[in-house]
Design a protein around this motif. Structure first.
Motif, PDB file in Angstrom:
ATOM      1  N   GLU A   1      -9.539   4.668   7.492  1.00  0.00           N
ATOM      2  CA  GLU A   1     -10.086   4.746   6.139  1.00  0.00           C
ATOM      3  C   GLU A   1     -10.264   6.204   5.722  1.00  0.00           C
TER       4      GLU A   1
ATOM      5  N   LEU B   1       0.813  -1.199   0.000  1.00  0.00           N
ATOM      6  CA  LEU B   1       0.000   0.000   0.000  1.00  0.00           C
ATOM      7  C   LEU B   1       0.850   1.254   0.000  1.00  0.00           C
TER       8      LEU B   1
ATOM      9  N   ASP C   1     -11.125  -5.352   1.248  1.00  0.00           N
ATOM     10  CA  ASP C   1     -10.307  -4.336   1.905  1.00  0.00           C
ATOM     11  C   ASP C   1     -10.806  -2.920   1.630  1.00  0.00           C
TER      12      ASP C   1
ATOM     13  N   ASP D   1      -7.514   2.082   3.224  1.00  0.00           N
ATOM     14  CA  ASP D   1      -6.333   2.099   4.100  1.00  0.00           C
ATOM     15  C   ASP D   1      -5.602   0.761   4.071  1.00  0.00           C
ATOM     16  N   GLU D   2      -6.206  -0.249   3.441  1.00  0.00           N
ATOM     17  CA  GLU D   2      -5.606  -1.580   3.334  1.00  0.00           C
ATOM     18  C   GLU D   2      -5.204  -1.936   1.895  1.00  0.00           C
ATOM     19  N   TRP D   3      -5.859  -1.320   0.921  1.00  0.00           N
ATOM     20  CA  TRP D   3      -5.617  -1.657  -0.488  1.00  0.00           C
ATOM     21  C   TRP D   3      -5.988  -0.475  -1.377  1.00  0.00           C
TER      22      TRP D   3
ATOM     23  N   GLU E   1     -17.263  -5.159   3.000  1.00  0.00           N
ATOM     24  CA  GLU E   1     -16.994  -3.855   3.621  1.00  0.00           C
ATOM     25  C   GLU E   1     -18.294  -3.101   3.867  1.00  0.00           C
TER      26      GLU E   1
END
Length: 213
Positions: A202, A13, A167, A170-172, A127
Motif C-alpha cells: 500500500e 490497476l 480495497d 495497491d488493489e484499486w 480497511e
C-alpha cells in the motif's frame, strides 16, 4: 437520472495507475475538504506505521455507525456531503436533495438523481478495521465514519464505489487517472489523521502515485 448510460467501470490497476507527468491541479477540483497537497501527503506517508494487513475477524459495518446527524436543518452526514458537492442543489424540509447535479470524482460522470450517488469512505470501513480501527471504541469508529472535516467522504457514482469494496490503493484506484494524485493524498491524509497503519504494498503504491504528481 444520469446524463449517459450507467456503466460499471472495472479497469485493471496497472492500466489506471498514473505515475508520471506534471500535476495540473485538476485532480483536486472535487477532492474532499482537508486533502493535503501531494508534497504534504508524501511527508505524512513517511510518518505512517507500516504493518501487515490485520484480520477482518469481528468486522461488521454496524461497528461504524453512520450516517449521523449533522449540524443544521435536520441533515445527516450523507445529505451534507451531497449538498456540499452538488451544483444547484435544492432540498426538501427533511434536507434530502430534490434537485441538483453531481459530478463523480472517480469517473467524471454527471448525475441529476442523488440516489445514483454513493458517499464513499476514502479509507473504507473494512480497511480501517484491519489497519487499527478494530481496537477503537464504537464512539471513535462513529466519528471516523462521519468525518466531514477530514478528506474521508466524497460523493461518487454508486457502481464505481461498489467496485472498490474495501480495497486499498495497491488493489484499486479510481478509473479516472486524473484523480489518482488527489485520491492518494486524501487516503494518506485520512490514515495519518486517524493513525491507521499501511502495508508495505500500500505504501509503495501511494509513494509511486505521489511522486508522479
Amino acid at each position: 437520472m444520469r446524463n449517459t448510460t450507467k456503466l460499471l467501470l472495472t479497469l485493471p490497476l496497472l492500466a489506471t495507475l498514473s505515475c508520471g507527468g506534471p500535476s495540473t491541479g485538476a485532480e483536486y477540483e472535487s477532492a474532499p475538504p482537508g486533502t493535503p497537497s501531494a508534497a504534504e501527503a508524501a511527508d505524512l506517508l513517511d510518518e505512517l506505521r507500516v504493518a501487515p494487513k490485520g484480520s477482518m475477524d469481528g468486522y461488521d459495518r454496524d461497528e461504524f455507525p453512520h450516517w449521523a446527524e449533522a449540524e443544521g436543518r435536520n441533515c445527516n452526514v450523507r445529505e451534507r456531503v451531497l449538498i456540499r458537492e452538488g451544483t444547484g442543489v435544492d432540498t426538501g424540509r427533511d434536507c434530502y436533495p430534490t434537485s441538483g447535479e453531481w459530478e463523480s470524482w472517480y469517473d467524471g460522470e454527471t448525475w441529476t438523481d442523488p440516489s445514483d450517488m454513493d458517499i464513499d469512505h476514502i479509507v473504507p470501513l473494512g480497511e480501517a478495521w484491519r489497519s487499527g480501527a478494530s481496537e477503537w471504541t464504537v464512539d471513535k469508529r462513529e466519528k471516523f465514519a462521519n468525518d466531514l472535516d477530514g478528506p474521508q467522504l466524497v460523493a461518487v457514482t454508486d457502481s464505481v464505489n461498489r467496485s472498490k469494496g474495501d480495497d486499498a490503493p495497491d488493489e484499486w484506484l479510481p478509473p479516472d487517472r486524473s484523480t489518482h494524485c488527489g485520491y492518494a493524498a486524501a487516503w494518506t491524509g485520512t490514515k495519518h489523521k486517524w493513525e491507521l497503519s499501511v502495508t508495505t504494498a500500500e505504501k509503495k503504491t501511494l509513494r509511486d502515485v505521489l511522486q508522479g504528481c
